[in-house]
Design a protein around this motif. Structure first.
Motif, PDB file in Angstrom:
ATOM      1  N   THR A  84       0.847  -1.189   0.000  1.00 45.44           N
ATOM      2  CA  THR A  84       0.000   0.000   0.000  1.00 45.44           C
ATOM      3  C   THR A  84       0.886   1.244   0.000  1.00 45.44           C
ATOM      4  O   THR A  84       1.765   1.395   0.858  1.00 45.44           O
ATOM      5  N   VAL A  85       0.651   2.133  -0.971  1.00 46.01           N
ATOM      6  CA  VAL A  85       1.488   3.329  -1.117  1.00 46.01           C
ATOM      7  C   VAL A  85       0.598   4.566  -1.084  1.00 46.01           C
ATOM      8  O   VAL A  85      -0.561   4.536  -1.539  1.00 46.01           O
ATOM      9  N   PRO A  86       1.098   5.673  -0.537  1.00 44.65           N
ATOM     10  CA  PRO A  86       0.350   6.940  -0.615  1.00 44.65           C
ATOM     11  C   PRO A  86       0.306   7.426  -2.057  1.00 44.65           C
ATOM     12  O   PRO A  86       1.357   7.653  -2.682  1.00 44.65           O
ATOM     13  N   ALA A  87      -0.884   7.580  -2.595  1.00 45.52           N
ATOM     14  CA  ALA A  87      -1.035   7.844  -4.023  1.00 45.52           C
ATOM     15  C   ALA A  87      -0.400   9.160  -4.440  1.00 45.52           C
ATOM     16  O   ALA A  87       0.340   9.214  -5.440  1.00 45.52           O
ATOM     17  N   LEU A  88      -0.660  10.235  -3.709  1.00 43.38           N
ATOM     18  CA  LEU A  88      -0.159  11.544  -4.115  1.00 43.38           C
ATOM     19  C   LEU A  88       1.358  11.597  -4.099  1.00 43.38           C
ATOM     20  O   LEU A  88       1.994  12.060  -5.065  1.00 43.38           O
ATOM     21  N   MET A  89       1.960  11.136  -3.001  1.00 40.77           N
ATOM     22  CA  MET A  89       3.424  11.164  -2.902  1.00 40.77           C
ATOM     23  C   MET A  89       4.070  10.290  -3.978  1.00 40.77           C
ATOM     24  O   MET A  89       5.097  10.654  -4.569  1.00 40.77           O
ATOM     25  N   THR A  90       3.468   9.128  -4.252  1.00 36.87           N
ATOM     26  CA  THR A  90       4.009   8.228  -5.279  1.00 36.87           C
ATOM     27  C   THR A  90       3.988   8.890  -6.651  1.00 36.87           C
ATOM     28  O   THR A  90       4.956   8.804  -7.417  1.00 36.87           O
ATOM     29  N   LEU A  91       2.899   9.581  -6.969  1.00 33.08           N
ATOM     30  CA  LEU A  91       2.809  10.264  -8.259  1.00 33.08           C
ATOM     31  C   LEU A  91       3.830  11.386  -8.361  1.00 33.08           C
ATOM     32  O   LEU A  91       4.417  11.609  -9.432  1.00 33.08           O
ATOM     33  N   VAL A  92       4.046  12.105  -7.258  1.00 33.05           N
ATOM     34  CA  VAL A  92       5.042  13.176  -7.273  1.00 33.05           C
ATOM     35  C   VAL A  92       6.430  12.606  -7.556  1.00 33.05           C
ATOM     36  O   VAL A  92       7.185  13.127  -8.393  1.00 33.05           O
ATOM     37  N   VAL A  93       6.787  11.531  -6.867  1.00 33.14           N
ATOM     38  CA  VAL A  93       8.108  10.920  -7.051  1.00 33.14           C
ATOM     39  C   VAL A  93       8.274  10.418  -8.485  1.00 33.14           C
ATOM     40  O   VAL A  93       9.316  10.648  -9.126  1.00 33.14           O
ATOM     41  N   LEU A  94       7.252   9.760  -9.012  1.00 33.46           N
ATOM     42  CA  LEU A  94       7.343   9.222 -10.371  1.00 33.46           C
ATOM     43  C   LEU A  94       7.412  10.349 -11.402  1.00 33.46           C
ATOM     44  O   LEU A  94       8.105  10.217 -12.421  1.00 33.46           O
ATOM     45  N   THR A  95       6.712  11.442 -11.157  1.00 37.77           N
ATOM     46  CA  THR A  95       6.795  12.590 -12.065  1.00 37.77           C
ATOM     47  C   THR A  95       8.202  13.170 -12.082  1.00 37.77           C
ATOM     48  O   THR A  95       8.740  13.517 -13.148  1.00 37.77           O
ATOM     49  N   VAL A  96       8.805  13.269 -10.912  1.00 37.72           N
ATOM     50  CA  VAL A  96      10.178  13.775 -10.831  1.00 37.72           C
ATOM     51  C   VAL A  96      11.131  12.856 -11.583  1.00 37.72           C
ATOM     52  O   VAL A  96      12.046  13.321 -12.290  1.00 37.72           O
ATOM     53  N   VAL A  97      10.938  11.540 -11.454  1.00 40.37           N
ATOM     54  CA  VAL A  97      11.797  10.578 -12.156  1.00 40.37           C
ATOM     55  C   VAL A  97      11.694  10.782 -13.670  1.00 40.37           C
ATOM     56  O   VAL A  97      12.709  10.836 -14.382  1.00 40.37           O
ATOM     57  N   MET A  98      10.467  10.911 -14.174  1.00 46.11           N
ATOM     58  CA  MET A  98      10.285  11.090 -15.615  1.00 46.11           C
ATOM     59  C   MET A  98      10.830  12.437 -16.095  1.00 46.11           C
ATOM     60  O   MET A  98      11.416  12.534 -17.181  1.00 46.11           O
ATOM     61  N   ALA A  99      10.637  13.478 -15.309  1.00 45.49           N
ATOM     62  CA  ALA A  99      11.164  14.789 -15.684  1.00 45.49           C
ATOM     63  C   ALA A  99      12.693  14.785 -15.705  1.00 45.49           C
ATOM     64  O   ALA A  99      13.317  15.365 -16.604  1.00 45.49           O
ATOM     65  N   ALA A 100      13.305  14.121 -14.715  1.00 39.95           N
ATOM     66  CA  ALA A 100      14.764  14.020 -14.681  1.00 39.95           C
ATOM     67  C   ALA A 100      15.281  13.237 -15.883  1.00 39.95           C
ATOM     68  O   ALA A 100      16.303  13.596 -16.487  1.00 39.95           O
ATOM     69  N   ALA A 101      14.572  12.175 -16.247  1.00 41.50           N
ATOM     70  CA  ALA A 101      14.971  11.389 -17.421  1.00 41.50           C
ATOM     71  C   ALA A 101      14.866  12.226 -18.696  1.00 41.50           C
ATOM     72  O   ALA A 101      15.720  12.137 -19.585  1.00 41.50           O
ATOM     73  N   ALA A 102      13.813  13.057 -18.787  1.00 38.22           N
ATOM     74  CA  ALA A 102      13.657  13.924 -19.970  1.00 38.22           C
ATOM     75  C   ALA A 102      14.798  14.934 -20.051  1.00 38.22           C
ATOM     76  O   ALA A 102      15.344  15.175 -21.141  1.00 38.22           O
ATOM     77  N   ALA A 103      15.166  15.499 -18.909  1.00 41.70           N
ATOM     78  CA  ALA A 103      16.261  16.477 -18.906  1.00 41.70           C
ATOM     79  C   ALA A 103      17.578  15.820 -19.317  1.00 41.70           C
ATOM     80  O   ALA A 103      18.351  16.380 -20.107  1.00 41.70           O
ATOM     81  N   TRP A 104      17.836  14.630 -18.784  1.00 42.32           N
ATOM     82  CA  TRP A 104      19.073  13.929 -19.130  1.00 42.32           C
ATOM     83  C   TRP A 104      19.086  13.551 -20.612  1.00 42.32           C
ATOM     84  O   TRP A 104      20.105  13.683 -21.295  1.00 42.32           O
ATOM     85  N   ALA A 105      17.931  13.064 -21.108  1.00 44.44           N
ATOM     86  CA  ALA A 105      17.867  12.697 -22.526  1.00 44.44           C
ATOM     87  C   ALA A 105      18.101  13.906 -23.415  1.00 44.44           C
ATOM     88  O   ALA A 105      18.729  13.800 -24.474  1.00 44.44           O
ATOM     89  N   PHE A 106      17.609  15.073 -23.002  1.00 53.89           N
ATOM     90  CA  PHE A 106      17.839  16.284 -23.798  1.00 53.89           C
ATOM     91  C   PHE A 106      19.327  16.646 -23.814  1.00 53.89           C
ATOM     92  O   PHE A 106      19.873  17.053 -24.852  1.00 53.89           O
ATOM     93  N   VAL A 107      20.000  16.484 -22.668  1.00 53.96           N
ATOM     94  CA  VAL A 107      21.444  16.741 -22.614  1.00 53.96           C
ATOM     95  C   VAL A 107      22.187  15.783 -23.551  1.00 53.96           C
ATOM     96  O   VAL A 107      23.109  16.178 -24.270  1.00 53.96           O
TER      97      VAL A 107
END
Length: 431
Positions: free
Chosen positions: A68-91
């Motif tokens: 069982t995971v807190p939905a809001l916090m999990t979505l925030v963490v996953l969004t940060v992961v995807m955004a970081a991956a997008a930034a790295w891919a752009f570099v």
């Protein structure tokens, strides 16, 4: 020759410093995944809501507890992961470098987990991960066989639009033969024979008469659709007990392996058809890239004139490989009937052959890539079934659209640059 026209030794021997062109599509896709999660998923989750994932099927060595995971916090963490991956891919794009394959996997898993977290937030029902994965694998079976058929044919230079007809005719032959002889295993023998017959017709028109291969494929699909529909409405409907009885293949549970948590029940408690799929995928990849047959197959698909020069019979190889591809697709058609325990139904392939073609393109004409793409399509189809079961608020229409949206993106090349075999669809005439 003047001195000005003689190339300097340093210019000839020095390696080129030009870097390959890298598409910006990868960071764009990553950024879109993060944006969708941020703009559409996060606002729909309450601060006190949670999502529960179930990882146990009840027959493993040990049962994994529900998570069982807190939905809001999990979505925030996953969004940060995807955004970081997008930034790295752009570099990496700025440096003319490709994103590593594992980064695609990370972003894909992050987005899927984000969507599942959103769908299950605040629900009393758990998200059954084993059922989700097992259903995805089952729905992927005809897609995998169809995509592998396309790989075999198109690597040889023949465009196989007739995968849809080969799947449907394989399903028909499997149902009729299994029903008449009283065993689903007979259906597994009849299905590839039926698919091979359709492949032979495709090869005959495409190679012998050099008819446009796309037109031939469309015509064969229409022919098989009409033929099976006519026989279903007459012969099969008049005597269902003899010609169209359900003859399911039994599940063969592999000891020890089937008891591995999560993956065991998914991969090793299946019918013989799915085990055959595992074998065909591995054998085809080895044969295509590690054998003389594979080398010659790729040669006639890339440069048939050069292959002919060294003694390879181009058209003969194209004919036999197209028949082989048809047999593989026909075997996949058996999943619709004996593989699923169903009687034959009119138009039961329902466009699967065309999605299999998209999976082949998405997989870049590579067996492993095609399988990965087919699994993605199967997962997206089963996701709608599971979310409907747990009472998710996600519109069912959107879930039904997912496989076809992925198909459009794949065909449009949104996933990156794909290059078909150079001589694909081009008839070869020996000069």
């Amino acid at each position: 020759m003047s001195a000005a026209t003689v190339p300097h030794a340093r210019d000839v021997d020095a390696p080129t410093t030009a870097r390959p062109k890298v598409s910006v599509k990868t960071p764009v896709v990553y950024a879109l995944a993060a944006l969708v999660t941020l703009a559409l998923l996060l606002p729909g989750v309450g601060a006190d809501e949670s999502t529960t994932f179930q990882f146990s099927a009840g027959a493993e060595w040990f049962s994994l507890p529900n998570l069982t995971v807190p939905a809001l916090m999990t979505l925030v963490v996953l969004t940060v992961v995807m955004a970081a991956a997008a930034a790295w891919a752009f570099v990496l794009v700025r440096q003319r470098r490709h994103a590593p394959p594992w980064l695609h996997v990370v972003v894909g898993l992050a987005f899927v987990l984000a969507f599942l977290t959103y769908a299950g937030a605040g629900k009393t029902s758990v998200i059954p991960m084993v059922s989700l994965l097992a259903g995805a694998l089952a729905l992927s079976v005809p897609l995998v066989f169809g995509a592998l058929s396309g790989v075999i044919c198109e690597r040889s230079g023949i465009i196989n639009i007739a995968i849809e007809g080969q799947l449907l005719f394989g399903a028909f032959a499997a149902a009729v033969t299994a029903s008449a002889l009283g065993s689903g295993y007979w259906g597994l023998i009849a299905a590839p024979v039926a698919g091979a017959l359709v492949g032979a017709l495709l090869a005959w028109f495409a190679v012998s008469y050099q008819v446009n291969q796309i037109i031939v494929g469309v015509v064969l699909n229409t022919l098989i659709l009409g033929l099976t529909g006519f026989l279903f409405a007459t012969v099969l409907s008049d005597n269902k007990a003899l010609w169209n009885t359900r003859m399911p293949l039994p599940r063969l549970r592999i000891p020890v392996l089937a008891e591995i948590p999560v993956l065991g029940p998914v991969l090793f408690n299946q019918t013989v058809l799915i085990y055959l799929m595992y074998v065909i995928v591995v054998v085809l990849n080895v044969m295509l890239f590690r054998s003389r047959w594979g080398l010659r197959t790729r040669a006639v698909g890339e440069h048939p004139k050069a292959a002919d020069t060294v003694g390879i019979k181009v058209n003969v190889r194209r004919v036999w490989n197209t028949i082989l591809g048809g047999a593989v697709a026909g075997l996949g058609g058996a999943f619709f009937t004996v593989g699923s325990g169903l009687a034959f139904g009119r138009e039961m392939s329902a466009g699967t052959g065309f999605i299999a073609l998209a999976a082949m393109i998405l997989g870049k004409w590579n067996p492993y890539g095609a399988v990965a793409a087919a699994l993605l399509f199967g997962f997206s189809k089963n996701l709608g079934n599971v979310l409907s079961t747990i009472g998710s608020g996600v519109p069912s229409e959107l879930l039904l659209m997912l496989p076809y949206l992925i198909t459009i993106f794949a065909v449009a090349g949104f996933v990156g640059r794909v290059r078909p075999p150079a001589a694909e669809g081009i008839p070869y005439t020996k000069s």
